[in-house]
Design an enzyme around this catalytic site. Structure first.
Site, short mmCIF file in Angstrom:
data_model
loop_
_atom_site.label_atom_id
_atom_site.label_comp_id
_atom_site.label_asym_id
_atom_site.label_seq_id
_atom_site.Cartn_x
_atom_site.Cartn_y
_atom_site.Cartn_z
N ASP A 1 37.81 33.57 47.37
CA ASP A 1 38.63 34.42 48.26
C ASP A 1 37.99 35.80 48.45
OD1 ASP A 1 40.70 35.96 49.34
OD2 ASP A 1 41.96 35.87 47.55
N HIS B 1 45.66 39.52 46.69
CA HIS B 1 44.23 39.15 46.65
C HIS B 1 43.48 40.13 45.77
CE1 HIS B 1 44.83 36.43 50.14
NE2 HIS B 1 45.71 37.35 50.49
#
Length: 553
Positions: free
Chosen positions: A194, A366
């Site tokens: 990610d 994130h």
């Protein structure tokens, strides 16, 4: 000598963009699909509701697809699944919450629930002829998020899903750090990780801090507190519930989407709450303002759509009043910063005290740079592909990989459709499969392409001009017209002379064309278009879309 597999890795979405996640792992003849997401359109996609990946490659090879593996329940990972299942009938593997949210998506798209769903958890091991698939818990802004590992004789292929390393998360959503380290010890061929916050230094901040800040805001507010969140951020919703309980506030929920998600999460045990906490929107004014909190999101889970209606005083049920505190517990998605800014301005105009940005009432789901480095160090991959993010984010993530010792030649910045192929000890790049955007507008899936979007753009810029002429083909003369109708081009009442002159231009073109031996309708239309285009551009410096309509008597 040990026989090695032939491996292909292909991103069909989620690279060079935020959202629309879809990754293909191909081992020998087996295809495994990781995620099937959607992306909400930018302003340039006029009228489009959502964007999903082009799955031509999967449709062409559907007999080889073994399953769809979902990392978590956000729209960018499950939003496009209805389209995939429409064409390919294979099992879906996901955690309990993720599969429940998929069920909601299928209901929305009026699809039968007869899809083969297989629930997994971080202990599940799935065996296929070409590989063994295992899962590890990740920490993200929605519970039940997992990363996925595909084992091969050359090492594992690890897809992290969306993750961060939060040492004090909400509930027991801890990262499986031990398991990730074990996978790293056993050898990782390629890591797919990610990249959304790869440009941001340090750590992403802990949920524990956010819970305290939200509670402080409720404690200090003298009036109602209206909280805007992403509909799928269940951790944030739990923190709002906890803060409401702690500060003796009743909670009203605005928005059908929010109520559905909340009911689902409560029924499955992912949100802990007492029924007495909730009141309906209609009961808000029966309680003192200091005892009210309102939770809202929009139908797309976008936090500010409903709040902006409340600020403009156009919401049917509840509007922002002077003295309200509005808490925006979300950060703008890339490309939506302007909407955030305008909405905050509207809220201040409505007399609200807005809490956004200056206090830590939201942290990203994130990981920032240090967390991404931890993942790289734990897995110690031989090759690395940054995924989930715009190109600049992928680039920043590649830079981090270089800092921890990966060589340039072992890092691949891929675009949609590019194939990275592993054969023996060799890596091949340069292959391409069909990829791109499939646009959804209303019930139409993929029936709007670049041509339609280009037409919409032209219409939005210079408007449209329709010319209607009736011809008598026998006598070779104009029977009635030309009549000119415009929309979005000029204000007709103030441009009568321009329209009259344009009418003359059309008359001359048609009469000239009628004198020719063979009368070609298509040629007359083309002549009208070209002459009018030139005339209007000279007079107005605009190029409206010109549609000639010729009728015959």
């Amino acid at each position: 000598m040990e026989k090695t597999e032939k491996i292909k890795l292909i991103a069909l979405g989620g690279v060079g963009e935020v959202g629309k996640n879809m990754f293909v792992v191909e081992i020998n003849s087996d295809i495994f699909v990781v995620d099937s997401g959607l992306m909400y359109p930018g302003d340039e996609m006029l009228g489009i509701d959502m964007v999903i990946p082009d799955i031509t490659y999967l449709k062409e090879n559907k007999d080889r697809v073994k399953g769809i593996f979902l990392t978590h329940g956000h729209d960018e990972s499950i939003g496009g699944i209805f389209n995939l299942l429409h064409h390919i009938h294979v099992p879906i593997y996901g955690t309990k919450l993720t599969l429940a949210l998929v069920g909601e998506k299928l209901k929305e798209n009026r699809m039968s629930q007869s899809v083969l769903v297989k629930e997994i958890n971080n202990e599940t091991v799935l065996s296929f002829s070409s590989t063994k698939v295992t899962f590890f818990k990740t920490n993200h802004s929605i519970p039940d998020s997992v990363g996925i590992s595909f084992s091969t004789s050359m090492g594992a292929i690890v897809h992290t899903g969306d993750f961060k390393f939060d040492q004090t998360p909400v509930g027991d959503n801890y990262m499986d750090i031990g398991k990730i380290a074990r996978i790293g010890e056993e050898g990782v061929l390629c890591l797919l990780s990610d990249s959304i916050n790869a440009e941001k230094p340090g750590y992403s901040g802990s949920e524990a801090l956010v819970g305290e800040e939200i509670s402080d805001v409720m404690y200090n507010a003298d009036g109602r507190v209206i909280v805007a969140v992403f509909g799928s951020n269940l951790h944030r919703i739990q923190q709002v519930i906890n803060a409401a309980v702690k500060n003796n506030r009743k909670l009203a929920v605005v928005g059908k989407n929010m109520r559905n998600i909340l009911n689902l999460a409560i029924n499955l045990g992912y949100i802990d709450v007492e029924d007495e906490l909730f009141i309906s929107i209609n009961e808000i004014d029966k309680h003192p303002q200091k005892e009210i909190a309102i939770l809202t999101t929009s139908n797309k889970g976008e936090p500010l759509a409903v709040i902006s209606r409340m600020a403009k005083q156009t919401h049917k049920q509840v509007n922002v009043r002077s003295g309200d505190t509005v808490l925006i517990a979300a950060t703008p998605m890339p490309g939506h910063e302007l909407v955030f800014s305008r909405t905050i301005d509207l809220l201040f105009r409505a007399g609200a005290n807005v809490v956004f940005g200056e206090k830590q009432v939201h942290v990203s789901g994130h990981g920032h740079q240090e967390e991404l480095k931890i993942m790289l160090n734990l897995t110690k991959p031989k090759y690395f592909i940054p995924i989930h993010g715009e190109f600049k984010m992928q680039k920043a993530h590649a830079k981090l990989a270089k800092q921890i010792g990966l060589e340039d030649k072992n890092i691949f910045l891929v675009d949609k459709g590019e194939v990275i192929e592993f054969k023996g000890n060799h890596v091949y790049t340069g292959g391409k499969v069909p990829s791109g955007n499939v646009l959804i507008d209303g019930l139409g899936v993929g029936d709007i392409g670049n041509i339609v979007l280009r037409d919409r753009r032209l219409l939005s810029q210079d408007g449209i001009l329709i010319v209607v002429v009736t011809l008598d083909k026998q006598r070779k003369k104009i029977n009635s017209g030309p009549e000119i109708i415009t929309r979005g081009f000029v204000y007709v009442r103030e441009s009568e002379e321009l329209i009259a002159n344009a009418t003359k231009v059309v008359s001359n073109v048609v009469e000239r064309s009628m004198r020719e031996q063979a009368i070609e309708w298509s040629q007359i239309k083309l002549n009208i278009r070209e002459s009018l285009n030139q005339f209007l551009y000279e007079k107005t410096k605009r190029r409206p879309m010109i549609l000639p309509i010729i009728m015959e008597v």
